[in-house]
Motif scaffolding. Structure first.
Motif, mmCIF file in Angstrom:
data_model
loop_
_atom_site.group_PDB
_atom_site.id
_atom_site.type_symbol
_atom_site.label_atom_id
_atom_site.label_comp_id
_atom_site.label_asym_id
_atom_site.label_seq_id
_atom_site.Cartn_x
_atom_site.Cartn_y
_atom_site.Cartn_z
ATOM 1 N N ASN A 136 0.865 -1.397 0.077
ATOM 2 C CA ASN A 136 0.187 -0.144 0.587
ATOM 3 C C ASN A 136 0.660 1.161 -0.143
ATOM 4 O OD1 ASN A 136 -2.067 -1.999 0.065
ATOM 5 N ND2 ASN A 136 -2.670 -0.889 1.985
ATOM 6 N N THR A 137 0.181 2.673 -0.016
ATOM 7 C CA THR A 137 0.828 3.357 -0.258
ATOM 8 C C THR A 137 -0.003 4.724 0.574
ATOM 9 O OG1 THR A 137 1.366 3.959 -2.339
ATOM 10 C CG2 THR A 137 1.937 5.645 -1.661
ATOM 11 N N PHE A 138 1.219 5.202 2.030
ATOM 12 C CA PHE A 138 0.050 5.578 2.852
ATOM 13 C C PHE A 138 0.139 7.604 2.005
ATOM 14 C CE2 PHE A 138 0.254 8.340 6.997
ATOM 15 C CZ PHE A 138 -0.853 7.341 7.093
ATOM 16 N N VAL A 139 -0.319 8.321 2.547
ATOM 17 C CA VAL A 139 0.145 10.083 1.809
ATOM 18 C C VAL A 139 -0.232 10.773 2.892
ATOM 19 C CG1 VAL A 139 -0.867 10.925 0.218
ATOM 20 C CG2 VAL A 139 -0.594 8.691 -0.342
ATOM 21 N N SER A 140 -0.273 11.766 3.408
ATOM 22 C CA SER A 140 -0.214 12.539 3.537
ATOM 23 C C SER A 140 -0.056 13.970 2.906
ATOM 24 C CB SER A 140 0.278 13.049 4.977
ATOM 25 O OG SER A 140 0.574 14.435 5.723
ATOM 26 N N TRP A 141 -1.270 14.572 2.567
ATOM 27 C CA TRP A 141 -2.059 15.454 1.554
ATOM 28 C C TRP A 141 -1.416 17.026 2.165
ATOM 29 C CZ3 TRP A 141 -2.401 13.475 -2.683
ATOM 30 C CH2 TRP A 141 -3.668 12.368 -3.304
ATOM 31 N N GLY A 142 -0.575 16.772 3.258
ATOM 32 C CA GLY A 142 -0.102 18.768 3.241
ATOM 33 C C GLY A 142 -1.937 19.314 3.710
ATOM 34 N N SER A 143 -1.010 20.338 3.968
ATOM 35 C CA SER A 143 -2.428 21.673 3.254
ATOM 36 C C SER A 143 -2.799 22.322 2.373
ATOM 37 C CB SER A 143 -0.986 23.078 4.331
ATOM 38 O OG SER A 143 -2.334 23.947 4.254
ATOM 39 N N PRO A 144 -4.032 22.243 1.996
ATOM 40 C CA PRO A 144 -4.533 23.263 3.081
ATOM 41 C C PRO A 144 -6.018 21.971 3.592
ATOM 42 C CG PRO A 144 -5.674 23.674 0.835
ATOM 43 C CD PRO A 144 -4.259 23.012 0.916
ATOM 44 N N SER A 145 -5.623 20.568 2.671
ATOM 45 C CA SER A 145 -6.744 19.510 2.997
ATOM 46 C C SER A 145 -6.849 19.027 4.494
ATOM 47 C CB SER A 145 -6.820 19.285 1.814
ATOM 48 O OG SER A 145 -5.442 17.824 2.583
ATOM 49 N N GLY A 146 -5.430 18.517 5.090
ATOM 50 C CA GLY A 146 -5.525 18.081 5.746
ATOM 51 C C GLY A 146 -5.560 17.099 5.538
ATOM 52 N N ARG A 147 -5.934 15.761 5.182
ATOM 53 C CA ARG A 147 -6.710 14.332 4.518
ATOM 54 C C ARG A 147 -5.002 13.908 4.615
ATOM 55 N NH1 ARG A 147 -10.936 15.250 2.006
ATOM 56 N NH2 ARG A 147 -11.710 13.112 1.745
ATOM 57 N N ILE A 148 -5.441 12.968 5.202
ATOM 58 C CA ILE A 148 -4.333 11.654 5.752
ATOM 59 C C ILE A 148 -5.231 10.689 5.015
ATOM 60 C CG2 ILE A 148 -2.819 10.284 6.790
ATOM 61 C CD1 ILE A 148 -2.340 13.240 7.303
ATOM 62 N N SER A 149 -4.232 10.050 3.570
ATOM 63 C CA SER A 149 -4.688 8.375 2.852
ATOM 64 C C SER A 149 -3.922 7.382 3.146
ATOM 65 C CB SER A 149 -5.920 8.906 2.077
ATOM 66 O OG SER A 149 -6.125 9.836 1.535
ATOM 67 N N GLU A 150 -4.626 5.622 2.468
ATOM 68 C CA GLU A 150 -3.886 4.983 2.359
ATOM 69 C C GLU A 150 -4.479 4.298 1.395
ATOM 70 O OE1 GLU A 150 -2.545 0.691 4.391
ATOM 71 O OE2 GLU A 150 -3.367 2.143 5.750
#
Length: 521
Positions: free
Chosen positions: A382-396
């Motif tokens: 899998n690939t874990f992603v922190s989408w940074g600013s401004p969204s504040g989203r954290i996904s996998e």
């Protein structure tokens, strides 16, 4: 570049203004134990090598447990999706933003429940919190300090053991330089790769600035963790001209001209270095011994002919991802909303000098990330992603691109980077118990304990005759256990942390119920 003889040990906020990053946070609690093996102290540093903020104490397990009991929780994580196929492990984040809320490195589970956090001083930010390896053991590492209007930081890298005690600190030993937040990476050689920078007088007329201007010289250093000595010293101005920048001089810009904005350093498979220059939209491969640029990928002077979709814009977090393949968080904009951001896998051919896009991952909501961001390859593919600013989203995402985990920090809060990793700890601090004023519930707190499945409350009229009065499953760092009506006349209380088999992992001290809360007083 200066490359010194190796001495082996024997054994974070990108382009954001100060206002956006330095919301107030409470001062930490009691001081940590001084750590053996910490780097050398400098002016204004604590005795163990840590930077001591005015009116604050060095971080450590005891202070963090005290802060957790205060109930000053960091921003929560709202989990939007938990699907099948997620990789095992906890999440490691550094929430920061405009809200005046406690913040600092924090561990949460995949339901968004806090497991551990370290509260940092007012005006400070944290970055790049993750699990790494030092001296053959898993450790926690993060950067902590202050940020500047030029998108750089001045602080210290911390290394903590399985009990959350600081065992080493890392910072540049050079006067006039500041240790930046953009990278704190440990190597198998007992060293750390860090970024620092210094202000240099410079002729900025080639980029539309004054002849007597100032520029930021970005510095990559390799530091021996045990001694604090430099192993390597690389300066951007020796190798990257300011005319490579996509940015033009702006007289209203605060601070020296940030022509390159170096935001990531990693090790390639052959031991050489990979750099990311945000303001040049270029990925660099640099010889670790000589400092010479081996190749440039992207930007104004790319050594590769770029195929369709292979050009990155304002990218972050370059990592090797297979033979001649690199994974990069591609913002696709220079700090303001633009094209949708992505994780891009790029393959290069050093014979034909071509680069092609192998695959990419975008968020189903087509997020555009102006600042920050990273991706992490997980052991299950899998690939874990922190989408940074401004969204504040954290996904996998699964290898096929399916979204298996999605979450978000509160509005206007983001994490410079995010990671998922296994982590186990039974801290050597004791749990703590606190009874509410109405004697209807007990808060059970054990900051950083990862193996707790439930809590048992013992209560009674004397300290020596306590009986089980309530139980509850673990619901996060601060778990509220409701007391039944027949147990609300207790005068003393303690809590026991239980593992999955019901065994006691740790017990709090016996606490007297406050007179105002107990009907016996």
């Amino acid at each position: 570049m200066t490359r010194l003889p190796r001495t082996y040990a024997t054994f974070m906020l990108c382009g954001v203004t100060v206002a956006a990053l330095t919301a107030a946070a409470p001062a930490p609690g009691a001081a940590a134990r001084p750590a053996a093996g910490s780097g050398p102290a400098s002016d204004g540093a604590a005795a163990d090598g840590t930077d001591a903020a005015p009116g604050s104490a060095a971080p450590g397990a005891a202070a963090d447990q005290a802060a957790a009991v205060d109930g000053e929780d960091p921003p929560g994580l709202d989990v939007l999706k938990r699907g099948q196929g997620m990789a095992p492990g906890l999440l490691f984040l550094t929430p920061q933003g405009r809200h005046e809320t406690p913040r600092g490195p924090q561990i949460v589970d995949d339901r968004g429940r806090p497991v551990w956090y370290h509260r940092i001083p007012a005006g400070f930010v944290a970055a790049d919190f993750q699990v790494q390896e030092y001296r053959g053991k898993k450790v926690l590492t993060w950067w902590e300090g202050e940020s500047s209007p030029t998108g750089t930081g001045s602080g210290t890298g911390y290394i903590a053991d399985e009990n959350y005690d600081i065992i080493a600190t890392v910072k540049t030993p050079d006067a006039g330089e500041r240790t930046d937040f953009h990278e704190f990476r440990l190597t198998p050689d007992g060293t750390a790769l860090i970024l620092s920078y210094r202000d240099e007088p410079y002729d900025l007329t080639p980029v539309g600035g004054p002849e007597d201007g100032q520029v930021l010289d970005y510095v990559v250093q390799e530091i021996d963790i045990a001694t604090g000595e430099k192993v390597m010293d690389w300066h951007s101005l020796d190798h990257i001209p300011i005319t490579d920048s996509d940015r033009r001089f702006d007289p209203g810009m605060p601070g020296p001209f940030p022509y390159m904005h170096l935001n990531a350093v990693s090790l390639d498979h052959d031991g050489n270095l990979l750099f990311s220059g945000r303001e040049t939209s270029t990925i660099y491969k640099v010889d670790r011994e000589t400092g010479e640029v081996i190749w440039r990928l992207g930007g104004k002077r790319s050594d590769f002919r770029l195929g369709a979709g292979a050009r990155t814009i304002g990218q972050h977090n370059i990592e090797p991802a297979g033979e001649n393949t690199y994974r990069v968080f591609d913002n696709q904009n220079m700090g303001s909303p633009g094209y949708e951001s992505r994780v891009a896998w790029l393959r290069i051919d050093e014979q034909q000098m071509t680069a092609e896009l192998v695959r990419q991952q975008v968020h189903p909501d087509r997020l555009t990330t102006g600042l920050e961001g990273n991706s992490q390859a997980l052991p299950n593919g899998n690939t874990f992603v922190s989408w940074g600013s401004p969204s504040g989203r954290i996904s996998e995402f699964s290898p096929s691109g399916q979204l298996v985990f999605d979450s978000t920090l509160p509005e206007d809060i983001s994490s410079y980077r995010g990671y998922r990793a296994p982590w186990k700890s039974t801290p050597d601090t004791a749990p703590e118990a606190e009874v509410n004023d109405a004697v209807t519930a007990v808060d059970a707190v054990w900051n950083g304990a990862t193996e707790v499945e439930g809590w048992r409350v013992l209560g009674g009229e004397t300290q020596s005759r306590l009986r089980p009065v309530a139980r509850a499953g673990w619901k996060g760092l601060d778990t509220e256990v409701q007391l039944p009506p027949e147990a609300r006349d207790i005068d003393y209380v303690k809590v026991q942390a239980l593992d999955a088999r019901g065994r006691v992992l740790g017990s709090s001290p016996v606490e007297a119920v406050e007179p105002a809360a107990s009907p016996h007083h």
